[in-house]
Design a protein around this motif. Structure first.
Motif, PDB file in Angstrom:
ATOM      1  N   MET A 267       7.964   5.728  17.201  1.00 25.06           N
ATOM      2  CA  MET A 267       8.638   6.650  16.341  1.00 25.06           C
ATOM      3  C   MET A 267       9.294   5.963  15.138  1.00 25.06           C
ATOM      4  O   MET A 267       9.189   6.500  14.037  1.00 25.06           O
ATOM      5  N   PRO A 268       9.947   4.818  15.286  1.00 28.11           N
ATOM      6  CA  PRO A 268      10.577   4.209  14.108  1.00 28.11           C
ATOM      7  C   PRO A 268       9.586   3.904  12.989  1.00 28.11           C
ATOM      8  O   PRO A 268       9.913   4.058  11.808  1.00 28.11           O
ATOM      9  N   ALA A 269       8.378   3.502  13.348  1.00 28.33           N
ATOM     10  CA  ALA A 269       7.384   3.203  12.314  1.00 28.33           C
ATOM     11  C   ALA A 269       7.026   4.460  11.526  1.00 28.33           C
ATOM     12  O   ALA A 269       6.918   4.423  10.295  1.00 28.33           O
ATOM     13  N   PHE A 270       6.869   5.584  12.214  1.00 32.18           N
ATOM     14  CA  PHE A 270       6.503   6.813  11.515  1.00 32.18           C
ATOM     15  C   PHE A 270       7.662   7.385  10.710  1.00 32.18           C
ATOM     16  O   PHE A 270       7.445   8.057   9.705  1.00 32.18           O
ATOM     17  N   LEU A 271       8.891   7.119  11.110  1.00 34.95           N
ATOM     18  CA  LEU A 271      10.034   7.493  10.272  1.00 34.95           C
ATOM     19  C   LEU A 271      10.008   6.675   8.976  1.00 34.95           C
ATOM     20  O   LEU A 271      10.265   7.210   7.894  1.00 34.95           O
ATOM     21  N   LEU A 272       9.685   5.400   9.089  1.00 36.57           N
ATOM     22  CA  LEU A 272       9.566   4.557   7.905  1.00 36.57           C
ATOM     23  C   LEU A 272       8.434   5.042   7.002  1.00 36.57           C
ATOM     24  O   LEU A 272       8.595   5.126   5.786  1.00 36.57           O
ATOM     25  N   PHE A 273       7.297   5.387   7.590  1.00 39.05           N
ATOM     26  CA  PHE A 273       6.167   5.871   6.791  1.00 39.05           C
ATOM     27  C   PHE A 273       6.512   7.180   6.096  1.00 39.05           C
ATOM     28  O   PHE A 273       6.119   7.401   4.947  1.00 39.05           O
ATOM     29  N   GLY A 274       7.225   8.057   6.774  1.00 42.12           N
ATOM     30  CA  GLY A 274       7.659   9.311   6.160  1.00 42.12           C
ATOM     31  C   GLY A 274       8.619   9.072   5.010  1.00 42.12           C
ATOM     32  O   GLY A 274       8.543   9.737   3.972  1.00 42.12           O
ATOM     33  N   TRP A 275       9.524   8.124   5.187  1.00 48.89           N
ATOM     34  CA  TRP A 275      10.456   7.779   4.109  1.00 48.89           C
ATOM     35  C   TRP A 275       9.695   7.198   2.922  1.00 48.89           C
ATOM     36  O   TRP A 275       9.975   7.525   1.770  1.00 48.89           O
ATOM     37  N   MET A 276       8.724   6.341   3.216  1.00 43.85           N
ATOM     38  CA  MET A 276       7.922   5.760   2.137  1.00 43.85           C
ATOM     39  C   MET A 276       7.097   6.826   1.419  1.00 43.85           C
ATOM     40  O   MET A 276       6.951   6.783   0.194  1.00 43.85           O
ATOM     41  N   ALA A 277       6.549   7.779   2.162  1.00 50.21           N
ATOM     42  CA  ALA A 277       5.734   8.832   1.557  1.00 50.21           C
ATOM     43  C   ALA A 277       6.571   9.760   0.685  1.00 50.21           C
ATOM     44  O   ALA A 277       6.059  10.355  -0.255  1.00 50.21           O
ATOM     45  N   ALA A 278       7.850   9.873   0.973  1.00 49.64           N
ATOM     46  CA  ALA A 278       8.719  10.763   0.199  1.00 49.64           C
ATOM     47  C   ALA A 278       9.166  10.146  -1.117  1.00 49.64           C
ATOM     48  O   ALA A 278       9.575  10.861  -2.017  1.00 49.64           O
ATOM     49  N   ARG A 279       9.091   8.836  -1.246  1.00 48.81           N
ATOM     50  CA  ARG A 279       9.496   8.150  -2.485  1.00 48.81           C
ATOM     51  C   ARG A 279       8.289   8.012  -3.401  1.00 48.81           C
ATOM     52  O   ARG A 279       7.228   7.559  -2.974  1.00 48.81           O
ATOM     53  N   PRO A 280       8.404   8.404  -4.670  1.00 45.63           N
ATOM     54  CA  PRO A 280       7.251   8.313  -5.583  1.00 45.63           C
ATOM     55  C   PRO A 280       6.703   6.896  -5.742  1.00 45.63           C
ATOM     56  O   PRO A 280       5.493   6.712  -5.883  1.00 45.63           O
TER      57      PRO A 280
ATOM     58  N   THR B 276       6.461   4.512  -3.530  1.00 41.30           N
ATOM     59  CA  THR B 276       5.715   4.034  -2.362  1.00 41.30           C
ATOM     60  C   THR B 276       4.962   5.163  -1.660  1.00 41.30           C
ATOM     61  O   THR B 276       4.545   5.007  -0.513  1.00 41.30           O
ATOM     62  N   ALA B 277       4.759   6.282  -2.349  1.00 48.41           N
ATOM     63  CA  ALA B 277       4.135   7.453  -1.720  1.00 48.41           C
ATOM     64  C   ALA B 277       2.711   7.183  -1.258  1.00 48.41           C
ATOM     65  O   ALA B 277       2.318   7.578  -0.163  1.00 48.41           O
ATOM     66  N   ARG B 278       1.943   6.499  -2.071  1.00 46.58           N
ATOM     67  CA  ARG B 278       0.533   6.273  -1.722  1.00 46.58           C
ATOM     68  C   ARG B 278       0.399   5.406  -0.475  1.00 46.58           C
ATOM     69  O   ARG B 278      -0.317   5.751   0.462  1.00 46.58           O
ATOM     70  N   ILE B 279       1.098   4.286  -0.438  1.00 46.95           N
ATOM     71  CA  ILE B 279       0.982   3.387   0.715  1.00 46.95           C
ATOM     72  C   ILE B 279       1.601   4.011   1.968  1.00 46.95           C
ATOM     73  O   ILE B 279       1.069   3.871   3.067  1.00 46.95           O
ATOM     74  N   GLY B 280       2.699   4.742   1.817  1.00 48.45           N
ATOM     75  CA  GLY B 280       3.315   5.396   2.968  1.00 48.45           C
ATOM     76  C   GLY B 280       2.420   6.449   3.578  1.00 48.45           C
ATOM     77  O   GLY B 280       2.284   6.545   4.803  1.00 48.45           O
ATOM     78  N   SER B 281       1.767   7.238   2.737  1.00 44.68           N
ATOM     79  CA  SER B 281       0.850   8.261   3.233  1.00 44.68           C
ATOM     80  C   SER B 281      -0.356   7.633   3.914  1.00 44.68           C
ATOM     81  O   SER B 281      -0.784   8.082   4.987  1.00 44.68           O
ATOM     82  N   MET B 282      -0.913   6.600   3.299  1.00 47.76           N
ATOM     83  CA  MET B 282      -2.077   5.943   3.887  1.00 47.76           C
ATOM     84  C   MET B 282      -1.746   5.297   5.231  1.00 47.76           C
ATOM     85  O   MET B 282      -2.520   5.402   6.181  1.00 47.76           O
ATOM     86  N   LEU B 283      -0.611   4.639   5.309  1.00 48.28           N
ATOM     87  CA  LEU B 283      -0.216   4.030   6.581  1.00 48.28           C
ATOM     88  C   LEU B 283      -0.041   5.087   7.665  1.00 48.28           C
ATOM     89  O   LEU B 283      -0.507   4.902   8.795  1.00 48.28           O
ATOM     90  N   ALA B 284       0.612   6.181   7.336  1.00 47.48           N
ATOM     91  CA  ALA B 284       0.822   7.233   8.324  1.00 47.48           C
ATOM     92  C   ALA B 284      -0.497   7.829   8.795  1.00 47.48           C
ATOM     93  O   ALA B 284      -0.708   8.042   9.991  1.00 47.48           O
ATOM     94  N   ILE B 285      -1.400   8.083   7.864  1.00 43.66           N
ATOM     95  CA  ILE B 285      -2.691   8.682   8.224  1.00 43.66           C
ATOM     96  C   ILE B 285      -3.526   7.721   9.049  1.00 43.66           C
ATOM     97  O   ILE B 285      -4.019   8.069  10.127  1.00 43.66           O
ATOM     98  N   TYR B 286      -3.712   6.502   8.543  1.00 42.41           N
ATOM     99  CA  TYR B 286      -4.589   5.554   9.236  1.00 42.41           C
ATOM    100  C   TYR B 286      -4.061   5.174  10.615  1.00 42.41           C
ATOM    101  O   TYR B 286      -4.815   5.139  11.581  1.00 42.41           O
ATOM    102  N   ILE B 287      -2.786   4.893  10.725  1.00 39.35           N
ATOM    103  CA  ILE B 287      -2.253   4.458  12.015  1.00 39.35           C
ATOM    104  C   ILE B 287      -2.277   5.595  13.029  1.00 39.35           C
ATOM    105  O   ILE B 287      -2.627   5.382  14.189  1.00 39.35           O
ATOM    106  N   SER B 288      -1.938   6.807  12.609  1.00 38.06           N
ATOM    107  CA  SER B 288      -1.949   7.910  13.566  1.00 38.06           C
ATOM    108  C   SER B 288      -3.356   8.214  14.056  1.00 38.06           C
ATOM    109  O   SER B 288      -3.565   8.522  15.233  1.00 38.06           O
TER     110      SER B 288
END
Length: 71
Positions: A1-14, A16-28
């Motif tokens: 869960m902590p990793a996905f909270l970090l990815f969500g935070w990254m996806a919400a920031r313009p 780091t949005a691209r890398i945060g979204s990609m990390l969340a999608i690929y890892i899940s």
């Protein structure tokens, strides 16, 4: 869960949005949580290739739609 909270935070920031979204999608998708273990490489490779092609196709379609505009 902590990793996905970090990815969500990254996806919400313009910035780091691209890398945060990609990390969340690929890892899940790569986790592929199931009720039982299946050590099937062909299934893993198929889902990995389908994910990469799906994201690439999404980028192409978004680029075409932005180019053409709403009118």
């Amino acid at each position: 869960m902590p990793a996905f909270l970090l990815f969500g935070w990254m996806a919400a920031r313009p910035a780091t949005a691209r890398i945060g979204s990609m990390l969340a999608i690929y890892i899940s998708v790569q986790l592929a949580l199931n009720s039982s273990y299946l050590g099937d490489f062909s299934s893993f490779a198929n889902s990995s290739i389908a994910l990469m092609l799906g994201i690439a196709l999404t980028g192409v379609v978004c680029g075409i739609v932005r180019l053409l505009g709403a009118s």
